[in-house]
Scaffold this active site. Structure first.
Site, PDB file in Angstrom:
ATOM      1  N   LYS A 181      -5.584 -13.984 -10.860  1.00 29.95           N
ATOM      2  CA  LYS A 181      -6.774 -13.391 -10.246  1.00 29.95           C
ATOM      3  C   LYS A 181      -7.393 -12.299 -11.122  1.00 29.95           C
ATOM      4  O   LYS A 181      -8.585 -12.291 -11.372  1.00 29.95           O
ATOM      5  CB  LYS A 181      -6.434 -12.769  -8.885  1.00 29.95           C
ATOM      6  N   ARG A 241      -8.055  -9.308   2.446  1.00 25.35           N
ATOM      7  CA  ARG A 241      -6.626  -9.596   2.487  1.00 25.35           C
ATOM      8  C   ARG A 241      -6.227 -10.241   3.811  1.00 25.35           C
ATOM      9  O   ARG A 241      -5.143 -10.771   3.930  1.00 25.35           O
ATOM     10  CB  ARG A 241      -5.818  -8.297   2.298  1.00 25.35           C
ATOM     11  N   ARG A 295       5.983 -10.940 -17.223  1.00 26.41           N
ATOM     12  CA  ARG A 295       4.689 -10.256 -17.285  1.00 26.41           C
ATOM     13  C   ARG A 295       4.839  -8.830 -17.805  1.00 26.41           C
ATOM     14  O   ARG A 295       5.766  -8.122 -17.424  1.00 26.41           O
ATOM     15  CB  ARG A 295       4.099 -10.252 -15.877  1.00 26.41           C
ATOM     16  N   ARG A 331       6.732  -4.239 -14.980  1.00 30.81           N
ATOM     17  CA  ARG A 331       6.809  -3.644 -13.648  1.00 30.81           C
ATOM     18  C   ARG A 331       8.198  -3.822 -13.056  1.00 30.81           C
ATOM     19  O   ARG A 331       8.763  -4.908 -13.117  1.00 30.81           O
ATOM     20  CB  ARG A 331       5.788  -4.296 -12.714  1.00 30.81           C
ATOM     21  N   ARG A 365       7.707 -11.170  -2.455  1.00 32.69           N
ATOM     22  CA  ARG A 365       6.263 -10.895  -2.480  1.00 32.69           C
ATOM     23  C   ARG A 365       5.449 -12.170  -2.335  1.00 32.69           C
ATOM     24  O   ARG A 365       4.421 -12.189  -1.685  1.00 32.69           O
ATOM     25  CB  ARG A 365       5.885 -10.176  -3.784  1.00 32.69           C
TER      26      ARG A 365
HETATM   27  P1  AMP Z   1      -3.448  -3.660  -5.889  1.00 33.41           P
HETATM   28  O1  AMP Z   1      -4.120  -2.927  -7.011  1.00 33.41           O
HETATM   29  O2  AMP Z   1      -4.227  -4.884  -5.461  1.00 33.41           O
HETATM   30  O3  AMP Z   1      -1.991  -3.946  -6.174  1.00 33.41           O
HETATM   31  O4  AMP Z   1      -3.484  -2.699  -4.618  1.00 33.41           O
HETATM   32  C1  AMP Z   1      -2.849  -1.456  -4.592  1.00 33.41           C
HETATM   33  C2  AMP Z   1      -2.918  -0.862  -3.197  1.00 33.41           C
HETATM   34  O5  AMP Z   1      -4.293  -0.666  -2.818  1.00 33.41           O
HETATM   35  C3  AMP Z   1      -2.353  -1.735  -2.088  1.00 33.41           C
HETATM   36  O6  AMP Z   1      -0.954  -1.581  -1.957  1.00 33.41           O
HETATM   37  C4  AMP Z   1      -3.087  -1.193  -0.859  1.00 33.41           C
HETATM   38  O7  AMP Z   1      -2.529   0.036  -0.424  1.00 33.41           O
HETATM   39  C5  AMP Z   1      -4.465  -0.912  -1.427  1.00 33.41           C
HETATM   40  N1  AMP Z   1      -5.332  -2.090  -1.262  1.00 33.41           N
HETATM   41  C6  AMP Z   1      -5.640  -3.030  -2.189  1.00 33.41           C
HETATM   42  N2  AMP Z   1      -6.450  -3.972  -1.682  1.00 33.41           N
HETATM   43  C7  AMP Z   1      -6.662  -3.626  -0.385  1.00 33.41           C
HETATM   44  C8  AMP Z   1      -7.400  -4.190   0.685  1.00 33.41           C
HETATM   45  N3  AMP Z   1      -8.088  -5.320   0.560  1.00 33.41           N
HETATM   46  N4  AMP Z   1      -7.375  -3.556   1.879  1.00 33.41           N
HETATM   47  C9  AMP Z   1      -6.684  -2.417   2.051  1.00 33.41           C
HETATM   48  N5  AMP Z   1      -5.965  -1.830   1.097  1.00 33.41           N
HETATM   49  C10 AMP Z   1      -5.948  -2.416  -0.120  1.00 33.41           C
END
Ligand code: AMP
Length: 212
Positions: free
Chosen positions: A13, A85, A124, A157, A168
Site C-alpha cells: 500500500k 479502516r 522488511r 521493525r 497482525r
Molecule cells: P500507521 O501509520 O498506518 O501504522 O498508523 C499509525 C497509527 O495512526 C495507528 O496505530 C492509529 O493510532 C492511527 N491511525 C492510522 N490510520 C487511522 C485511521 N484510519 N483511523 C484512526 N486512526 C488511525
C-alpha cells in the site's frame, strides 16, 4: 482521480500510493503520517492523536477527519492509504465527499498470499528518516542497509517477526473484509495481483486506471 488503496500489511500500500503520487501526481494521504507530522509540529491535534497512537488504537473519527479533510479539499486527485479502516469511517468518508461534490472512483485492493506476506514483512526494513520501505526480496536498497533516498541507516521493525506478523494479518483480514464487501457492492473495487515485483504491479494499476 480519487482512490483508496486497501490490503494487508506488506501488500505494498505504502509503496504504490507513493508511486502514484510521484509518477502521476495523485496525492498520497495517510492519516498515520499526517498524525506524525502534526505531532512533530507540536499542534494540539497532533498531541491528542498521539495519545491513541502510543496505545496502538484507532484515533477517534472526528480527529482523523480533521487531518485528512483539509488535504482532500485542496487536492485534485488523491489516494487514501490507511483510511477508511472500518465501515463507520467508510460511510463518514462518503458523506463528507458528497458535501464536497467529490467521490471515490476506485478502491484498489492489493491481493497477496499469506505466506508471501510473512516472508516480505520479516525481511522488511524501513528508513527511520523518510519512511521509505525496502525488503531483501523484491525491493532491495542499492546499498545494503542504507536508504536510497536519504542515506540513513535502515531499521527492522521489532514487530516484524513471524508470530507478530501472523497476528497482525489476522486482525487486518477481519478489519478489511467488511470494507471489501462495501466497495464491491458499490462496484468500485479493483482487485490487484500484488504478488509480483513492484514495476509490473504499478504498470498494471496505471493501465487499468487509464493513466498511461
Ligand atoms: P500507521 O501509520 O498506518 O501504522 O498508523 C499509525 C497509527 O495512526 C495507528 O496505530 C492509529 O493510532 C492511527 N491511525 C492510522 N490510520 C487511522 C485511521 N484510519 N483511523 C484512526 N486512526 C488511525
Amino acid at each position: 482521480m480519487n482512490l483508496i488503496i486497501i490490503g494487508p500489511q506488506g501488500s505494498g500500500k505504502g509503496v504504490y500510493s507513493r508511486r502514484l503520487e510521484s509518477k502521476y501526481g495523485i496525492k498520497a494521504i495517510s492519516p498515520g503520517q499526517l498524525f506524525r507530522e502534526e505531532f512533530a509540529k507540536g499542534s494540539e491535534i497532533g498531541k491528542k492523536a498521539n495519545e491513541y497512537m502510543t496505545k496502538g488504537i484507532l484515533v477517534p473519527l472526528d480527529i482523523t477527519l480533521k487531518v485528512i479533510l483539509p488535504v482532500i479539499k485542496t487536492t485534485k486527485g488523491f489516494v487514501l492509504d490507511g483510511f477508511p479502516r472500518d465501515l463507520e469511517q467508510a460511510k463518514a468518508l462518503d458523506q463528507e465527499l458528497e458535501k464536497l461534490g467529490k467521490k471515490i472512483d476506485y478502491v484498489l485492493f492489493l491481493e497477496v498470499p499469506e505466506d508471501v506476506l510473512i516472508k516480505r514483512l520479516s525481511t522488511r526494513t524501513i528508513c527511520p528518516k523518510c519512511g521509505e520501505i525496502f525488503n531483501t526480496i523484491t525491493l532491495k536498497p542499492k546499498v545494503e542497509g542504507i536508504c536510497d533516498k536519504c542515506v540513513a541507516e535502515l531499521i527492522h521493525r521489532e514487530d516484524d517477526n513471524p508470530e507478530a506478523i501472523k497476528q497482525r494479518l489476522k486482525i487486518s483480514r477481519k478489519e478489511t473484509e467488511p470494507l471489501i464487501e462495501y466497495y464491491n457492492e458499490k462496484e468500485t473495487l479493483m482487485r490487484i495481483d500484488s504478488d509480483r515485483p513492484p514495476e509490473p504491479v504499478i504498470k498494471g494499476i496505471a493501465e487499468r486506471l487509464g493513466l498511461e
